[in-house]
Enzyme design. Structure first.
Site, PDB file in Angstrom:
ATOM      1  N   ASP A  70      -5.105 119.528 115.188  1.00  0.00           N
ATOM      2  CA  ASP A  70      -6.180 120.437 113.959  1.00  0.00           C
ATOM      3  C   ASP A  70      -7.259 121.100 114.623  1.00  0.00           C
ATOM      4  O   ASP A  70      -7.216 120.745 115.721  1.00  0.00           O
ATOM      5  CB  ASP A  70      -6.657 119.376 112.840  1.00  0.00           C
ATOM      6  CG  ASP A  70      -6.942 117.682 113.475  1.00  0.00           C
ATOM      7  OD1 ASP A  70      -7.210 117.775 114.599  1.00  0.00           O
ATOM      8  OD2 ASP A  70      -7.006 117.032 112.416  1.00  0.00           O
ATOM      9  N   GLU A 129      -9.755 119.605 107.269  1.00  0.00           N
ATOM     10  CA  GLU A 129     -10.812 119.008 106.472  1.00  0.00           C
ATOM     11  C   GLU A 129     -10.742 119.712 105.034  1.00  0.00           C
ATOM     12  O   GLU A 129     -11.534 119.054 104.217  1.00  0.00           O
ATOM     13  CB  GLU A 129     -12.076 119.202 107.208  1.00  0.00           C
ATOM     14  CG  GLU A 129     -12.283 118.466 108.565  1.00  0.00           C
ATOM     15  CD  GLU A 129     -12.315 117.037 108.399  1.00  0.00           C
ATOM     16  OE1 GLU A 129     -12.531 116.445 107.294  1.00  0.00           O
ATOM     17  OE2 GLU A 129     -12.332 116.435 109.462  1.00  0.00           O
TER      18      GLU A 129
END
Ligand SMILES: [Zn+2]
Ligand SMILES: [Zn+2]
Length: 380
Positions: A70, A129
């Protein structure tokens, strides 16, 4: 020539520039700039939004093996005194995605110079997120063109020592859903409650009622959490509150419990509407599916990793945290594991300071794992 320090340096560069989901512009540019230093014919690149797909071709590919990282930071003002602390006011890489990216580039760099039989795909995924980059990335033409046959990822774990990795076959992370409830009543003078409709009282009742769902409606052996993390109501101490807003999160280990909890929340909110003669709305926000590790592949990895020198393997329990890597695992076999980074502060804490020695350990471990996969029959 890249050395382990190269990737620690890169991690620090990423750490300086945390960016929110789908706005990882500088981060993307920094990764592309690094990839441009590698031999051009050894890595093929596609971009998707602020993400990147980097393919390292195999010598005689039978399949494509993927590693995912990520990329995004968090809206948290950093409270460390590190010389490389965040330069983006109010933002911080407080979930280790800076380490994740450096580790991905370390593994990639090795295989650019030492190709294996199979293709390796490195996925730099934005917005983990929120609002969640995995699902839309998977639906993109860019991803479909290079869809992998196997996929792996890690996440840093503050609670484990450096050298420890932890995972388990089956569910590793929970199903998650956000929860946003709004209540609307009637404002009025604090001294004349009979002429108003007080949403502080309604919201207080609702918070307590929501806490009965897990204790009274869910199988105690099927873990679930409902947390209301924010409660806003009213404008002044002597005015009856017209609005209340309750924001929270739901986590479950089964989809069945998630559906049941949502049904019960709607029923309880309807009850508040009727009981307090107010208007209410419910929004589920961003949802992530569970992270489900492929049982056999994960078991094989764990048996193998337990014998890797310098690695201490822990078979951990499920965590109620969420990860949108779950969407990749829904469609493609593979697993995720925790990487020990030994820091007293938890994920998302403004003082978290992961031990950077974990970067080299993870790179080395995954070089060994991918090299081992290359020696196996393709079904492995
Ligand atoms: Zn996080
Ligand atoms: Zn994270």
């Amino acid at each position: 020539m890249a050395t382990p320090d190269t990737f620690v340096e890169l991690r620090r560069k990423f750490h300086r520039i945390p960016e929110p989901g789908f706005k990882e512009f500088k981060t993307q540019a920094m990764i592309l700039e690094y990839l441009a230093t590698l031999p051009e014919d050894r890595v093929q690149i596609r971009t998707w939004q602020t993400g990147i797909l980097a393919l390292v071709p195999g010598t005689a590919p039978r399949r494509r093996i993927a590693w995912r990282t990520d990329m995004d930071g968090l809206p948290i003002p950093e409270e460390t005194a590190l010389p490389f602390r965040s330069e983006h006011e109010g933002f911080m890489h407080a979930c280790g995605h800076d380490l994740h990216m450096a580790i991905a580039l370390g593994i990639l760099t090795h295989f650019v110079h030492h190709p294996i039989q199979d293709d390796l795909l490195f996925i730099f995924q934005p917005a983990e997120e929120g609002p969640g980059g995995a699902e839309p990335m998977m639906q993109s033409e860019e991803f479909k063109a290079w869809k992998p046959d196997l996929i792996f990822a890690l996440h840093i774990a503050p609670e484990y020592p450096v050298g420890t990795i932890a995972t388990r076959p089956g569910i590793l992370f929970a199903n998650t859903s956000e929860l946003f409830i709004e209540l609307e009543g009637t404002a009025g003078h604090a001294a004349r409650p009979h002429l108003a409709n007080d949403m502080v009282v309604a919201a207080s009742q609702l918070v307590l009622q929501l806490q009965t769902i897990v204790s009274r409606n869910i199988d105690p052996l099927d873990a679930a959490v409902i947390t209301i993390g924010e409660l806003h109501a009213g404008t002044r101490q002597n005015i009856i509150a017209e609005h209340a807003k309750l924001d929270g999160t739901i986590r479950t280990l089964s989809m069945e419990s998630m559906d049941k909890i949502k049904k019960r929340i709607l029923q309880l909110v309807q009850g508040i509407e009727a009981g307090f003669d107010c208007k209410a709305s419910v929004d589920w926000g961003c949802m992530y599916c569970e992270v489900y590790n492929h049982p056999e592949i994960t078991r094989r990895f764990m048996d193998w990793a337990a014998d890797v020198p310098g690695i201490s393997l822990v078979e951990c329990r499920e965590a109620m945290t969420g990860e949108d890597f779950g969407y990749f695992l829904k469609d493609i076999p593979g697993f995720m594991f925790w990487l020990g980074v030994a820091t007293p502060y938890g994920l998302h804490h403004p003082k978290i300071n992961p031990d950077e020695r974990a970067i080299g350990i993870a790179i080395d471990l995954m070089i060994r794992w991918f090299s081992r996969l290359a020696d196996q029959p393709a079904e492995a």
